[in-house]
Motif scaffolding. Structure first.
Motif, PDB file in Angstrom:
ATOM      1  N   GLU A 126      89.667 113.384 114.564  1.00  0.00           N
ATOM      2  CA  GLU A 126      88.685 114.555 114.397  1.00  0.00           C
ATOM      3  C   GLU A 126      89.380 115.844 113.774  1.00  0.00           C
ATOM      4  O   GLU A 126      88.772 116.228 112.794  1.00  0.00           O
ATOM      5  N   ARG A 179      80.799 109.384 101.222  1.00  0.00           N
ATOM      6  CA  ARG A 179      81.253 109.786 102.893  1.00  0.00           C
ATOM      7  C   ARG A 179      82.492 110.514 102.976  1.00  0.00           C
ATOM      8  O   ARG A 179      82.204 111.919 102.787  1.00  0.00           O
ATOM      9  N   ASN A 230      77.857 105.230 114.851  1.00  0.00           N
ATOM     10  CA  ASN A 230      78.922 105.064 114.708  1.00  0.00           C
ATOM     11  C   ASN A 230      80.350 105.951 114.866  1.00  0.00           C
ATOM     12  O   ASN A 230      80.439 106.990 114.540  1.00  0.00           O
ATOM     13  N   PHE A 245      86.890 102.499 106.117  1.00  0.00           N
ATOM     14  CA  PHE A 245      86.852 101.640 107.031  1.00  0.00           C
ATOM     15  C   PHE A 245      86.732 100.400 106.194  1.00  0.00           C
ATOM     16  O   PHE A 245      86.092 100.751 105.054  1.00  0.00           O
ATOM     17  N   ASP A 285      83.674 106.028 115.301  1.00  0.00           N
ATOM     18  CA  ASP A 285      84.343 106.376 114.642  1.00  0.00           C
ATOM     19  C   ASP A 285      84.562 106.510 112.848  1.00  0.00           C
ATOM     20  O   ASP A 285      85.170 106.921 112.841  1.00  0.00           O
ATOM     21  N   ALA A 286      82.716 106.216 112.975  1.00  0.00           N
ATOM     22  CA  ALA A 286      82.962 106.488 111.584  1.00  0.00           C
ATOM     23  C   ALA A 286      82.674 107.932 111.229  1.00  0.00           C
ATOM     24  O   ALA A 286      83.256 109.522 110.845  1.00  0.00           O
ATOM     25  N   ALA A 287      82.133 108.960 112.461  1.00  0.00           N
ATOM     26  CA  ALA A 287      81.852 110.461 112.501  1.00  0.00           C
ATOM     27  C   ALA A 287      82.785 110.887 112.739  1.00  0.00           C
ATOM     28  O   ALA A 287      83.570 112.307 112.070  1.00  0.00           O
ATOM     29  N   ARG A 288      83.992 110.752 113.732  1.00  0.00           N
ATOM     30  CA  ARG A 288      85.304 111.135 113.944  1.00  0.00           C
ATOM     31  C   ARG A 288      86.591 111.224 112.954  1.00  0.00           C
ATOM     32  O   ARG A 288      86.696 112.231 112.703  1.00  0.00           O
ATOM     33  N   ALA A 289      85.569 109.910 112.023  1.00  0.00           N
ATOM     34  CA  ALA A 289      87.014 110.063 110.586  1.00  0.00           C
ATOM     35  C   ALA A 289      86.053 110.900 109.910  1.00  0.00           C
ATOM     36  O   ALA A 289      86.911 111.808 108.988  1.00  0.00           O
ATOM     37  N   LEU A 290      85.291 111.347 110.090  1.00  0.00           N
ATOM     38  CA  LEU A 290      84.870 112.271 108.723  1.00  0.00           C
ATOM     39  C   LEU A 290      84.746 113.613 110.064  1.00  0.00           C
ATOM     40  O   LEU A 290      84.133 115.037 109.357  1.00  0.00           O
ATOM     41  N   GLY A 291      85.764 114.256 110.695  1.00  0.00           N
ATOM     42  CA  GLY A 291      86.083 115.203 111.620  1.00  0.00           C
ATOM     43  C   GLY A 291      85.152 115.748 112.483  1.00  0.00           C
ATOM     44  O   GLY A 291      84.813 117.031 112.969  1.00  0.00           O
ATOM     45  N   VAL A 292      84.411 114.476 113.220  1.00  0.00           N
ATOM     46  CA  VAL A 292      83.051 114.771 114.255  1.00  0.00           C
ATOM     47  C   VAL A 292      83.720 114.912 115.358  1.00  0.00           C
ATOM     48  O   VAL A 292      83.891 113.622 116.072  1.00  0.00           O
ATOM     49  N   PRO A 293      83.791 115.857 116.147  1.00  0.00           N
ATOM     50  CA  PRO A 293      84.432 116.246 117.228  1.00  0.00           C
ATOM     51  C   PRO A 293      83.804 114.985 118.567  1.00  0.00           C
ATOM     52  O   PRO A 293      82.723 115.847 119.107  1.00  0.00           O
ATOM     53  N   ALA A 294      84.391 113.632 118.841  1.00  0.00           N
ATOM     54  CA  ALA A 294      83.016 112.940 119.434  1.00  0.00           C
ATOM     55  C   ALA A 294      82.630 113.232 120.715  1.00  0.00           C
ATOM     56  O   ALA A 294      81.395 113.537 121.539  1.00  0.00           O
ATOM     57  N   LEU A 343      71.096 106.310 109.604  1.00  0.00           N
ATOM     58  CA  LEU A 343      70.485 107.610 109.151  1.00  0.00           C
ATOM     59  C   LEU A 343      70.409 106.924 107.340  1.00  0.00           C
ATOM     60  O   LEU A 343      70.888 105.914 106.914  1.00  0.00           O
ATOM     61  N   ALA A 356      91.172 115.443 110.622  1.00  0.00           N
ATOM     62  CA  ALA A 356      90.705 115.386 109.194  1.00  0.00           C
ATOM     63  C   ALA A 356      90.094 116.710 108.427  1.00  0.00           C
ATOM     64  O   ALA A 356      89.743 117.202 107.758  1.00  0.00           O
ATOM     65  N   HIS A 357      89.777 117.639 109.927  1.00  0.00           N
ATOM     66  CA  HIS A 357      90.026 119.055 109.434  1.00  0.00           C
ATOM     67  C   HIS A 357      91.248 119.486 108.836  1.00  0.00           C
ATOM     68  O   HIS A 357      91.087 120.202 107.539  1.00  0.00           O
ATOM     69  N   ALA A 413      74.908 111.209 114.121  1.00  0.00           N
ATOM     70  CA  ALA A 413      76.562 110.386 113.938  1.00  0.00           C
ATOM     71  C   ALA A 413      77.074 109.898 114.969  1.00  0.00           C
ATOM     72  O   ALA A 413      77.545 108.709 115.198  1.00  0.00           O
ATOM     73  N   LEU A 467      81.179 119.340 107.287  1.00  0.00           N
ATOM     74  CA  LEU A 467      82.702 119.051 107.946  1.00  0.00           C
ATOM     75  C   LEU A 467      83.255 121.132 106.818  1.00  0.00           C
ATOM     76  O   LEU A 467      83.608 121.542 108.148  1.00  0.00           O
ATOM     77  N   PHE A 516      93.297 106.996 114.305  1.00  0.00           N
ATOM     78  CA  PHE A 516      92.830 106.364 115.647  1.00  0.00           C
ATOM     79  C   PHE A 516      93.345 105.332 116.091  1.00  0.00           C
ATOM     80  O   PHE A 516      93.557 104.967 117.241  1.00  0.00           O
ATOM     81  N   PHE A 563      75.910 104.871 109.218  1.00  0.00           N
ATOM     82  CA  PHE A 563      75.240 105.759 110.271  1.00  0.00           C
ATOM     83  C   PHE A 563      73.951 104.710 109.878  1.00  0.00           C
ATOM     84  O   PHE A 563      72.768 105.028 109.571  1.00  0.00           O
TER      85      PHE A 563
END
Lengths: 316, 249
Positions: free
Chosen positions: B77, B153, A194, B88, A196-205, B97, B80-81, A190, B109, B56, B94
């Motif tokens: 992140e 998503r 992308n 956006f 930014d999209a990953a971080r928006a979903l909580g992924v600590p990039a 994928l 989000a948690h 992810a 998450l 952001f 992605f």
């Protein structure tokens, strides 16, 4: 879809059988060739974990290889450590370096070609250090005394060296496979696709990328240990050369970056081409040129790597 | 209900880009269980406001409180948690994928197990009308499909507050109607929503409260009926004096 899955399974089986073949051989030459190919595949797979799955295109993975090699060589020659302990030590150095380089560059927001340049610079800097420090033996490198025996991690039978290379390859491939099915791997993909999209979903990039580089660095450093234990010698040129970095990424890309079986195929193809051209053509300079042309053709015609031949047909 | 502490409290939020004061002192409350719209002409600072709330963009001044916690300056992140998930305006799939794998990143998450997360992702995707596309690569989706994917998503991540940045943009009128129903359904499931939107028909149909931004500052706040009749809002969209000219006929 299922056709592709079946093909992938068949391919995995064929590769497994192929790996077992050299054990039946008594030709030291052939086994040595197999060992070099297996190490190439293992290093390509290690690169693939960061470069393929994570999209962290490193041009300086020799930094990790060299760190592992020197950690192993220095610990046994200067501190009398049993060389088997070189394995965990090298993994710690390679993993630690990967984590530190990753955290520093990713926090600074460096991506893509900037990241590639940073890794290249690290490998070059390590090479310069190894050339000038006393502890690394400077430009003349480190010679490991010959003490054949399993207890000293030195084997006269090349098949033992080959077995170790295959073990490392299996470990790296297991790691890649875990990435392809697990949560951490999904996060890594992810972030690659992308951030930014990953971080928006909580992924600590930053953490995910640094962890991938650490894992990749640790596995690459283990390759350095195998090299030292096989050839009992390391110098800055061998350890940190740009050629080594390029070979790692070439093997992964030719085979199929970001796929589990790609680097295995890549190593086979790259070594087959390199060794055939070298043995068939004796005019100096022509063999490497032909090698380059064939690689270019593969990259041009199969941008997803050789593995796509097996996978894509089934998608229809 | 209005007396309860708001789920989201934005106070004095400001950000400048060089000489441009993109947002200057935004105050905004979002009560739990409501749909709040942030509207305004292009360049009013809506997307920057969203970006600041979601972490952001760092605000120069002001604070964001969510569910009683000060989340100002947190990284995306972590936010989000905490329970705020954004979409956006320019969809960010992605691309490599599949649609299901895209949604699963959201599901991860709250759910660690890959199989369970995939199950949730497929169920949610089907619910949002993506059933036939679940195994297709996200890059192959149409605009409407991509907008749905953004929503799926974000929902998969189990937000308490959903920030929707122009989910209707580029949709046909039929698709807008579908999406309005979809967003209402999300609210009815207990998710609070803050949205920006240019499609006024959707804003009027959905919003419990509307905040109007113009040139980075809040110029009006109220329920849809009141906002539609506010001369300052008309002027912000159509230019100074427009309201008077319209009244004169």
């Amino acid at each position: 879809m299922t056709g592709a899955a079946a093909r992938t399974r068949a391919l995995a089986l064929a590769l497994a059988v192929l790996t077992l073949l050299p054990f039946a051989s008594h030709s030291q030459f052939f086994v040595n060739l197999a060992m070099l190919t297996a190490i190439s595949a293992a290093l390509g797979q290690a690169w693939n974990i960061a470069g393929g799955f994570g999209g962290l295109t490193s041009f300086g993975h020799a930094a990790f290889f060299g760190l592992g090699a020197y950690a192993d060589a220095i610990l046994q020659t200067r501190y009398g450590l049993n060389p088997w302990l070189g394995l965990p030590a090298a993994a710690a150095f390679g993993g630690g370096a990967g984590w530190l380089i990753g955290t520093a560059t990713f926090r600074a927001g460096l991506r893509g070609s900037y990241f590639a340049l940073v890794t290249l610079a690290f490998a070059q800097a390590f090479g310069v250090l190894a050339n000038s420090l006393d502890i690394t033996g400077g430009g003349s490198g480190i010679l490991v005394a010959l003490h054949p025996g399993a207890g000293r991690f030195q084997f006269t039978d090349r098949r033992a060296g080959y077995a170790l290379a295959v073990a490392l390859l299996a470990l790296a491939t297991l790691a890649a496979w875990r990435l392809s099915v697990g949560r951490f791997g999904a996060h890594l993909l992810a972030v690659r696709e992308n951030e930014d999209a990953a971080r928006a979903l909580g992924v600590p990039a930053v953490r995910v990328k640094s962890a991938a580089l650490a894992l990749s660095g640790a596995l690459t450093a283990l390759g350095g240990v195998l090299y030292v234990q096989s050839y009992l010698y390391i110098d800055p040129g061998i350890a940190f050369s740009a050629e080594r970095s390029v070979e790692m990424l070439l093997v992964a890309m030719i085979g199929g970056a970001g796929t589990v079986l790609g680097p295995l195929l890549g190593a086979l193809v790259v070594h087959a081409i390199a060794d055939t051209t070298r043995s068939l053509i004796t005019t100096p300079g022509v063999a490497p040129m032909l090698y380059g042309v064939v690689l270019l053709l593969i990259i041009g015609l199969l941008p997803g790597g050789v593995v796509r031949i097996a996978a894509v047909r089934g998608d229809g | 209900m209005a007396e309860a502490a708001p789920l989201l409290e934005v106070r004095g939020l400001a950000r400048r880009f060089g000489g441009l004061r993109a947002v200057r002192g935004l105050d905004l409350d979002v009560q739990a269980g409501t749909i709040v719209a942030l509207i305004g002409p292009n360049g009013a600072g809506k997307t920057t406001s969203f970006a600041m709330i979601a972490g952001f963009v760092r605000p120069d001044a002001g604070s964001v409180r969510f569910a009683g916690r000060d989340i100002t300056g947190w990284v995306p992140e972590r936010i989000a948690h905490a329970g705020i998930v954004r979409t956006f305006q320019i969809t960010q799939p992605f691309a490599g994928l599949s649609v299901a794998e895209n949604i699963r990143i959201g599901a991860f998450l709250r759910t660690r197990a890959p199989a369970a997360a995939m199950e949730q992702a497929r169920a949610l995707g089907s619910e949002l009308g993506l059933a036939a596309l679940l195994d297709r690569p996200a890059a192959a989706l149409t605009v409407a499909g991509r907008k749905r994917l953004e929503l799926a998503r974000a929902l998969a991540a189990g937000p308490r507050l959903l920030l929707l940045d122009e989910v209707m943009a580029g949709l046909t009128p039929t698709e807008v109607n579908d999406t309005v129903a979809l967003v209402r359904g999300v609210r009815d499931r207990g998710v609070t929503i803050l949205l920006t939107e240019h499609v006024m028909q959707a804003v009027m149909a959905l919003a419990d409260r509307i905040h109007v931004l113009a040139e980075g500052a809040l110029i009006a706040t109220g329920p849809p009926r009141q906002i539609a009749a506010d001369p300052r809002v008309v002027e912000a969209y159509l230019g100074a004096g427009a309201a008077a000219r319209l009244a004169d006929g």
